[in-house]
Design an enzyme around this catalytic site. Sequence first.
Site, PDB file in Angstrom:
ATOM      1  N   GLY A  59       0.733  -1.109  -0.030  1.00 17.56           N
ATOM      2  CA  GLY A  59      -0.207   0.093  -0.010  1.00 17.56           C
ATOM      3  C   GLY A  59       0.755   1.166  -0.029  1.00 17.56           C
ATOM      4  CG  ASN A 133      -4.179  -6.915   4.091  1.00 19.92           C
ATOM      5  OD1 ASN A 133      -3.653  -8.129   4.094  1.00 19.92           O
ATOM      6  ND2 ASN A 133      -4.998  -6.360   3.288  1.00 19.92           N
ATOM      7  N   GLY A 134      -7.795  -6.112   4.187  1.00 15.05           N
ATOM      8  CA  GLY A 134      -8.919  -7.127   3.767  1.00 15.05           C
ATOM      9  C   GLY A 134     -10.148  -6.194   3.435  1.00 15.05           C
ATOM     10  CE1 TYR A 278       2.130  -7.653  -9.097  1.00 18.35           C
ATOM     11  CE2 TYR A 278       0.109  -7.598  -8.511  1.00 18.35           C
ATOM     12  CZ  TYR A 278       1.196  -6.871  -8.826  1.00 18.35           C
ATOM     13  OH  TYR A 278       0.970  -5.553  -8.846  1.00 18.35           O
TER      14      TYR A 278
END
Length: 497
Positions: A59, A133-134, A278
């Site tokens: 981020g 996160n999510g 990735y």
Amino acid sequence: MIPHDSNMDDYPQQSSNQINQEDRPDKQEEACGVFGIYAPGEDVAKLTYFGLYALQHRGQESAGIATFEGTTVHLHKDMGLVSQVFNESVLQELPGNLAVGHTRYSTTGSSRKVNAQPAVVDSRLGKLALAHNGNLVNTVQLREELLQSQCNLVTTTDSEMVAFAIAEEVNAGANWVDGCIQACRRCQGAFSLVIGTPDGVMGVRDPNGIRPLVIGILTGEPERYVLASETCGLDIIGAEYLRDVLPGELVWINEEGLTSIQWQQQSQRKLCIFEMIYFARPDSLMHEETLYSYRMRLGRRLAAESAVEADLVFGVPDSGIPAAIGFSQASGVAYGEGLIKNRYVGRTFIQPTQTMRESGLRMKLNPLKDVLAGKRVVIVDDSIVRGTTSRKLVKTLREAGAVEVHMRISSPPVTHPCFYGIDTDTQDQLIAATKSVAEIAKQLEVDSLAYLSWEGMLEATREDTNSFCSACFTGDYPVAIPEQVKRSKLILEKATV
Ligand code: SF4
């Protein structure tokens, strides 16, 4: 750093509400990195700074750190990269025994300072600071519940809702751990949380473990615990990887050490397979090996499935490189470099003009003309989202003298958007949602195009193939998506694929 992708010219990183479609990076983007530490006597703000520095790829829009000094919370957060938001003097203003940190790329809530995390909320037992996160998928319902109980929501993020839900449970009489568990039971979707309180730090994962969260130990007397999205966030501060926070587990870290509570029986684990392909850094460990090793195996499998006669294989820097090496090992095609990445690209607010774009301004990748001239090349990338970048890349390689360009992708076609914390386009913008592989090859103007099979991607994990979310390749979402949320991103009539 600018997203760790392979984009030719993913022009300036701006707030997402300012980016026009042409300028958006042609990649799915990771949404957040979280970090937490309980270490009285240590410089917890500085340790958190370095942890976030290693998690920058998760981020790049905003960063924040909250420290607890008894019941006092010191908070600093702002828009920008970790290295832009913090300096020595800012960190000195963040004393404390424990800290929580966050790097953010917005997926819910617009890109504004007010939405930067950690989210700090007051409660009966003092303040809490939450890093998430999510993405939750039941935010409409949760927001209504919170507004009905007069919660003063000041941001547009689901993360703040989780913080308020915990405070609400605590205010109703629960302790920190029970309050957090009860709040998590009201949440559906993907959440890896790190929560600071005056009494300790909590780390929590949703019952499917969609987003990663690991525990590390800083050795010494006494041992101190650290939480991070990935092991690279531990390595940077010399913490040893202990284990993952399990799906449906809460860990409570305080002066007495670490206590584990399985707050929800584990459903089938569904770790995001894109973390493996990735998103996560190649030097991070997942399942006791680096992702670099997994990504090389993807390349080997890709070569076994879709060999091609060629003179040179290379990856799109940086994320395509491990798979390209694997492809070379399995196919015998020589590995080399065909594109050089400008490693010093930083955030820029200078927009190229349309003329500059049309004349092929290359901000990040430049071809090696003498290496490419007269060669049949295989270019390996980790994914294709909209295809705009891939098309420009193929044109560049041909202009540099490549006589054949074969593209190999180390994941299957992305046909569905993500609802669990990854910034994806709507389904109609995903090239593989509406076009066949042959049609995509034609659009990209490649001599051949092949994707890795879904089975190949999962088998290369050497894990139970059911233990991954792969919904963006299949549309099989492990946590049900409410209809109104689906409508925001999905083509509801069946796409022709
Ligand atoms: S939908 Fe795709 S990007 Fe989202 S969690 Fe599942 S695998 Fe990951």
